[in-house]
Enzyme design. Structure first.
Site, PDB file in Angstrom:
ATOM      1  N   ASN A 162       0.433 -13.571 -10.030  1.00  0.00           N
ATOM      2  CA  ASN A 162      -0.065 -14.419 -10.194  1.00  0.00           C
ATOM      3  C   ASN A 162      -1.032 -13.493  -9.495  1.00  0.00           C
ATOM      4  O   ASN A 162      -1.331 -12.620  -8.456  1.00  0.00           O
ATOM      5  CB  ASN A 162       0.767 -15.370  -8.487  1.00  0.00           C
ATOM      6  CG  ASN A 162       1.973 -15.842  -9.474  1.00  0.00           C
ATOM      7  OD1 ASN A 162       2.151 -16.450 -10.741  1.00  0.00           O
ATOM      8  ND2 ASN A 162       3.417 -16.285  -8.975  1.00  0.00           N
ATOM      9  N   LYS A 215      -8.861 -27.526 -11.384  1.00  0.00           N
ATOM     10  CA  LYS A 215      -8.294 -28.774 -12.244  1.00  0.00           C
ATOM     11  C   LYS A 215      -7.100 -28.866 -11.636  1.00  0.00           C
ATOM     12  O   LYS A 215      -5.735 -28.496 -11.684  1.00  0.00           O
ATOM     13  CB  LYS A 215      -7.716 -28.505 -13.741  1.00  0.00           C
ATOM     14  CG  LYS A 215      -7.214 -29.232 -15.142  1.00  0.00           C
ATOM     15  CD  LYS A 215      -7.786 -30.746 -15.383  1.00  0.00           C
ATOM     16  CE  LYS A 215      -6.918 -32.098 -15.983  1.00  0.00           C
ATOM     17  NZ  LYS A 215      -7.225 -33.065 -16.308  1.00  0.00           N
ATOM     18  N   MET A 269      -3.247 -30.872 -12.217  1.00  0.00           N
ATOM     19  CA  MET A 269      -2.385 -31.411 -13.168  1.00  0.00           C
ATOM     20  C   MET A 269      -2.134 -31.942 -12.046  1.00  0.00           C
ATOM     21  O   MET A 269      -0.352 -31.201 -11.970  1.00  0.00           O
ATOM     22  CB  MET A 269      -1.924 -30.303 -14.111  1.00  0.00           C
ATOM     23  CG  MET A 269      -2.529 -29.364 -15.207  1.00  0.00           C
ATOM     24  SD  MET A 269      -3.213 -30.115 -16.040  1.00  0.00           S
ATOM     25  CE  MET A 269      -3.699 -28.835 -16.843  1.00  0.00           C
ATOM     26  N   CYS A 313       0.553  -1.200  -0.285  1.00  0.00           N
ATOM     27  CA  CYS A 313       0.148   0.141  -0.168  1.00  0.00           C
ATOM     28  C   CYS A 313       0.456   1.301  -0.369  1.00  0.00           C
ATOM     29  O   CYS A 313       1.933   1.275   0.319  1.00  0.00           O
ATOM     30  CB  CYS A 313      -1.290   0.143   1.510  1.00  0.00           C
ATOM     31  SG  CYS A 313      -1.845  -1.003   0.828  1.00  0.00           S
ATOM     32  N   HIS A 370      -0.860  -6.379  -7.990  1.00  0.00           N
ATOM     33  CA  HIS A 370      -0.150  -6.478  -8.204  1.00  0.00           C
ATOM     34  C   HIS A 370       0.854  -7.255  -9.983  1.00  0.00           C
ATOM     35  O   HIS A 370       0.525  -8.650  -9.357  1.00  0.00           O
ATOM     36  CB  HIS A 370       1.387  -6.178  -7.407  1.00  0.00           C
ATOM     37  CG  HIS A 370       0.754  -7.763  -6.614  1.00  0.00           C
ATOM     38  ND1 HIS A 370       0.578  -8.189  -5.827  1.00  0.00           N
ATOM     39  CD2 HIS A 370       2.358  -8.577  -6.876  1.00  0.00           C
ATOM     40  CE1 HIS A 370       0.402  -9.208  -5.131  1.00  0.00           C
ATOM     41  NE2 HIS A 370       1.705  -9.385  -5.650  1.00  0.00           N
ATOM     42  N   ASN A 400      11.537  -6.628  -5.245  1.00  0.00           N
ATOM     43  CA  ASN A 400      11.267  -7.978  -5.481  1.00  0.00           C
ATOM     44  C   ASN A 400      12.462  -7.938  -3.705  1.00  0.00           C
ATOM     45  O   ASN A 400      13.462  -7.880  -3.587  1.00  0.00           O
ATOM     46  CB  ASN A 400      11.103  -9.025  -5.112  1.00  0.00           C
ATOM     47  CG  ASN A 400      10.845 -10.062  -4.824  1.00  0.00           C
ATOM     48  OD1 ASN A 400      10.562 -10.449  -3.581  1.00  0.00           O
ATOM     49  ND2 ASN A 400       9.425 -10.508  -5.805  1.00  0.00           N
ATOM     50  N   TYR A 444      -0.908 -38.394 -13.780  1.00  0.00           N
ATOM     51  CA  TYR A 444      -0.152 -38.280 -15.718  1.00  0.00           C
ATOM     52  C   TYR A 444       0.234 -37.631 -15.905  1.00  0.00           C
ATOM     53  O   TYR A 444       0.519 -37.339 -16.931  1.00  0.00           O
ATOM     54  CB  TYR A 444      -2.126 -38.546 -15.889  1.00  0.00           C
ATOM     55  CG  TYR A 444      -1.641 -38.903 -17.476  1.00  0.00           C
ATOM     56  CD1 TYR A 444      -0.973 -40.415 -17.763  1.00  0.00           C
ATOM     57  CD2 TYR A 444      -1.783 -38.347 -18.484  1.00  0.00           C
ATOM     58  CE1 TYR A 444      -0.782 -40.732 -18.894  1.00  0.00           C
ATOM     59  CE2 TYR A 444      -1.486 -38.533 -20.108  1.00  0.00           C
ATOM     60  CZ  TYR A 444      -1.300 -40.234 -20.056  1.00  0.00           C
ATOM     61  OH  TYR A 444      -1.613 -40.576 -21.279  1.00  0.00           O
ATOM     62  N   HIS A 496      -3.737  -7.665  -2.856  1.00  0.00           N
ATOM     63  CA  HIS A 496      -3.211  -5.663  -3.843  1.00  0.00           C
ATOM     64  C   HIS A 496      -2.945  -6.779  -5.144  1.00  0.00           C
ATOM     65  O   HIS A 496      -2.334  -7.363  -5.363  1.00  0.00           O
ATOM     66  CB  HIS A 496      -2.146  -5.133  -3.070  1.00  0.00           C
ATOM     67  CG  HIS A 496      -2.066  -3.636  -3.062  1.00  0.00           C
ATOM     68  ND1 HIS A 496      -2.733  -2.859  -2.521  1.00  0.00           N
ATOM     69  CD2 HIS A 496      -2.044  -2.724  -4.702  1.00  0.00           C
ATOM     70  CE1 HIS A 496      -2.651  -1.927  -3.904  1.00  0.00           C
ATOM     71  NE2 HIS A 496      -2.088  -2.003  -4.660  1.00  0.00           N
ATOM     72  N   GLN A 556       4.802  -9.138 -11.454  1.00  0.00           N
ATOM     73  CA  GLN A 556       6.130  -9.193 -10.729  1.00  0.00           C
ATOM     74  C   GLN A 556       6.548  -8.941 -12.452  1.00  0.00           C
ATOM     75  O   GLN A 556       6.323  -9.629 -13.512  1.00  0.00           O
ATOM     76  CB  GLN A 556       6.312 -10.536 -10.036  1.00  0.00           C
ATOM     77  CG  GLN A 556       5.689 -10.585  -8.914  1.00  0.00           C
ATOM     78  CD  GLN A 556       6.627 -12.173  -8.410  1.00  0.00           C
ATOM     79  OE1 GLN A 556       7.855 -11.906  -7.430  1.00  0.00           O
ATOM     80  NE2 GLN A 556       5.367 -12.776  -7.137  1.00  0.00           N
TER      81      GLN A 556
HETATM   82  O1  LIG Z   1       5.020 -14.698  -5.321  1.00  0.00           O
HETATM   83  P1  LIG Z   1       6.076 -14.761  -4.952  1.00  0.00           P
HETATM   84  O2  LIG Z   1       5.896 -14.918  -3.092  1.00  0.00           O
HETATM   85  O3  LIG Z   1       7.085 -14.301  -4.339  1.00  0.00           O
HETATM   86  O4  LIG Z   1       6.341 -16.310  -4.938  1.00  0.00           O
HETATM   87  C1  LIG Z   1       5.484 -16.644  -6.048  1.00  0.00           C
HETATM   88  O5  LIG Z   1       5.697 -16.676  -7.415  1.00  0.00           O
HETATM   89  C2  LIG Z   1       6.933 -17.209  -7.410  1.00  0.00           C
HETATM   90  C3  LIG Z   1       7.306 -17.568  -9.032  1.00  0.00           C
HETATM   91  O6  LIG Z   1       6.154 -17.766 -10.318  1.00  0.00           O
HETATM   92  C4  LIG Z   1       6.822 -18.980  -6.967  1.00  0.00           C
HETATM   93  O7  LIG Z   1       8.339 -19.218  -7.414  1.00  0.00           O
HETATM   94  C5  LIG Z   1       6.637 -18.573  -5.784  1.00  0.00           C
HETATM   95  O8  LIG Z   1       6.572 -20.729  -5.440  1.00  0.00           O
HETATM   96  C6  LIG Z   1       5.009 -18.489  -5.272  1.00  0.00           C
HETATM   97  O9  LIG Z   1       4.473 -18.389  -4.067  1.00  0.00           O
HETATM   98  O1  LIG Z   2      -8.098 -38.856  -9.887  1.00  0.00           O
HETATM   99  P1  LIG Z   2      -8.881 -38.905 -10.903  1.00  0.00           P
HETATM  100  O2  LIG Z   2     -10.048 -37.858  -9.840  1.00  0.00           O
HETATM  101  O3  LIG Z   2      -9.231 -38.964 -12.664  1.00  0.00           O
HETATM  102  O4  LIG Z   2      -7.980 -37.640 -11.783  1.00  0.00           O
HETATM  103  C1  LIG Z   2      -7.266 -36.797 -11.096  1.00  0.00           C
HETATM  104  O5  LIG Z   2      -5.915 -37.351 -11.966  1.00  0.00           O
HETATM  105  C2  LIG Z   2      -5.888 -37.093 -13.316  1.00  0.00           C
HETATM  106  C3  LIG Z   2      -4.494 -37.974 -13.599  1.00  0.00           C
HETATM  107  O6  LIG Z   2      -3.386 -37.485 -13.549  1.00  0.00           O
HETATM  108  C4  LIG Z   2      -5.799 -36.046 -13.323  1.00  0.00           C
HETATM  109  O7  LIG Z   2      -6.213 -35.557 -15.115  1.00  0.00           O
HETATM  110  C5  LIG Z   2      -7.365 -34.919 -12.879  1.00  0.00           C
HETATM  111  O8  LIG Z   2      -7.114 -33.842 -13.746  1.00  0.00           O
HETATM  112  C6  LIG Z   2      -7.043 -35.288 -11.565  1.00  0.00           C
HETATM  113  O9  LIG Z   2      -8.873 -34.932 -10.369  1.00  0.00           O
END
Ligand SMILES: O=P(O)(O)O[C@H]1O[C@H](CO)[C@@H](O)[C@H](O)[C@H]1O
Ligand SMILES: O=P(O)(O)O[C@H]1O[C@H](CO)[C@@H](O)[C@H](O)[C@H]1O
Lengths: 338, 338
Positions: free
Chosen positions: A153, A308, A310, A55, A166, A77, A313, A164, A168
């Site tokens: 992010n 979702k 990730m 702020c 922002h 930072n 798989y 806030h 990076q």
């Molecule tokens: O914004 P921060 O707190 O510095 O950090 C955040 O963004 C970074 C860059 O993507 C990541 O490496 C960190 O794991 C995440 O917590």
């Molecule tokens: O175990 P589920 O519920 O089928 O699914 C989980 O694992 C999958 C494979 O890594 C991913 O694609 C899904 O996003 C996750 O929710």
């Protein structure tokens, strides 16, 4: 031809920018979700909090006091992942143990003095100021560093620890993996077809969103509602956008982000960032195969609280998505009559 | 030489298997965490719940009733991302819109009849049965499919929606991105040096964990406590492990997972999986550049509730880690006197 892809049948699609495939399994949308639900986004953020280090007028962890800024505000930072100097790692001739020096700098950029606004609800002029500042930083840090990564992010679910508004900027002496791959694929395409890949892509996608910009869910999108923003003209870097294009960008960003917010009735979380031609000592190399673009990677799949994952798989084999890119585009377009 | 890498100074390291780099910023560990904290793992899981579709005797969403199984139990995923058949996508000669057919099958494998156990607390014999079943499935699905991905998502934070101990197996008609890259890098290494890359790697890492297996935090690890399990002998696929090696694997898995659980005093979440030589029509190709290995990708960074967010910079530029691989290995070793 790609329009005829069945929305009901699984297939794999190729991402020519990253030289990899995504598994599309639209029938999976029917699956019930019994897994983890996320906390809803914070909604009661105070406009001003003297204890929030982003702020105006607040004191940061290192003791410095922020100015009473009125538009954007950029500072170093306090916990940078990249430092400007340090000893290099020892040389090694073993192909299995290779390390290299890495230098850089990390900045934080506040978008607005108020904590309770986000880009879609900021005024057009204020968004324009953010775009101008992005361009300025890219020029400034691009003098010294080969890659300037501007990224935001947004939301606790994306690791953002401060509500806030922002973003990076991490600038580095090396070209990171993602842009290194894109440099290779775009160059190969240019050498083969004589046009920048993404300029050709813009021509072939017919959604006409505004005069200067195309906003779309790319054919090869991985995240459920991943989108890409592309200037229609061949532009290498963000600072090369003219004022008309910056105005149009402010417009389309506000529209896109409003659609996102409305879809699941939440302040939509995402990580976004800009990719343009490299800088630093690569500034004067031949970069005409590059086309500036912004990427939005939002984690949500079904609602404000179901993302979702990730995971297994995806981490070990290949990204997998449920709804098709066309279904996602349709959903984003339908939600607000534009 | 790599042992002399300073634990205090940033650098980038090369992952020869994935042909990419990771940014290591050890000074970042000093940063305070104000972001999202995760829910602690569930601890009051009942041993038997007639409404849990993974339990013996329970009814699954498709109406089928599970047998009263006593060891492992494998069944078809009720919501598979890969189906055995379906129409292929239309052909396209446009390099920007490439799709290809994808066929496959998805199985779920329960590790044990009880819901309140995990691999580290299961008996040695029961873990051995899991290993045997993995080998069996790899042979069975490998007859038809080019890639059989065995993986476990453990913990709600990894998208796992059922606390019953289980893993999944997704087999596909295509080689997914990750193994495709590893096939290329391991082949290139073999052609250059005349040995499989990971067999050389095993020789050069001195941690002697047990007679048949090496467990380590790889030099190029991305996740804070990422580990790799490698047989010391050159082994192409999980079914090629002899009984002594399977016994030793059950031992080392129990040890490794116990260390994980103890480190943050929680049932440690992770995604893990096996990578070995391709199968299906690639079964009889020259695969001697491959070495079987298991990968563990745990998300936690600081405690049972604070994870590492792989977000903006990681998604757009390059993976970044805070503590070094050596510091992680040290921490994992120190926590239990073995
Ligand atoms: O914004 P921060 O707190 O510095 O950090 C955040 O963004 C970074 C860059 O993507 C990541 O490496 C960190 O794991 C995440 O917590
Ligand atoms: O175990 P589920 O519920 O089928 O699914 C989980 O694992 C999958 C494979 O890594 C991913 O694609 C899904 O996003 C996750 O929710």
């Amino acid at each position: 031809a790609h329009r005829r892809l069945s929305p009901d049948h699984q297939h794999i699609r190729f991402n020519p920018l990253k030289d990899e495939w995504v598994l599309v399994s639209p029938h999976r949308m029917k699956r019930p979700w019994k897994g983890q639900v996320e906390k809803p986004q914070e909604t009661d953020v105070p406009r001003f909090d003297p204890n929030n280090p982003l702020c105006p007028g607040a004191t940061r962890p290192n003791g410095k006091v922020n100015p009473d800024y009125e538009k954007t505000f950029v500072f170093d930072n306090d916990f940078p992942a990249l430092l400007e100097e340090g000893p290099p790692p020892p040389d090694s001739d073993n192909p299995l143990f290779q390390a290299a020096p890495a230098y850089g700098t990390c900045k934080v950029m506040c978008f607005h003095p108020w904590s309770d606004v986000t880009l879609p609800i900021m005024s057009h002029d204020d968004v324009h100021s953010v775009i101008d500042k992005w361009a300025e930083i890219n020029v400034e840090l691009g003098k010294k560093y080969d890659w300037v990564q501007i990224f935001e992010n947004k939301g606790a679910i994306m690791g953002c620890s401060n509500p806030h508004p922002h973003c990076q900027v991490w600038a580095s002496s090396f070209l990171p993996n993602e842009p290194a791959v894109k440099d290779r694929t775009q160059k190969a395409y240019y050498n083969k077809y004589g046009n920048p890949m993404l300029v050709d892509y813009v021509k072939q996608e017919c959604q006409k969103k505004n005069e200067h910009w195309l906003w779309l869910v790319p054919y090869w999108a991985v995240w459920p509602y991943e989108t890409m923003l592309l200037p229609k003209r061949h532009v290498l870097r963000i600072e090369d956008l003219n004022d008309e294009e910056r105005n149009a960008l402010a417009d389309i960003m506000k529209k896109l982000l409003t659609k996102y917010d409305n879809m699941f009735e939440t302040s939509f979380p995402y990580s976004m960032g800009w990719h343009g031609a490299p800088t630093g000592k690569r500034m004067n190399e031949d970069n005409k195969h590059w086309q500036l673009h912004a990427l939005y990677y939002p984690p949500l799949l079904r609602s404000a609280t179901v993302k979702k994952f990730m995971v297994g798989y995806e981490m070990l084999a290949q990204a997998q998505r449920d709804l098709t890119a066309e279904q996602a585009a349709e959903k984003l377009r339908l939600n607000i009559k534009s």
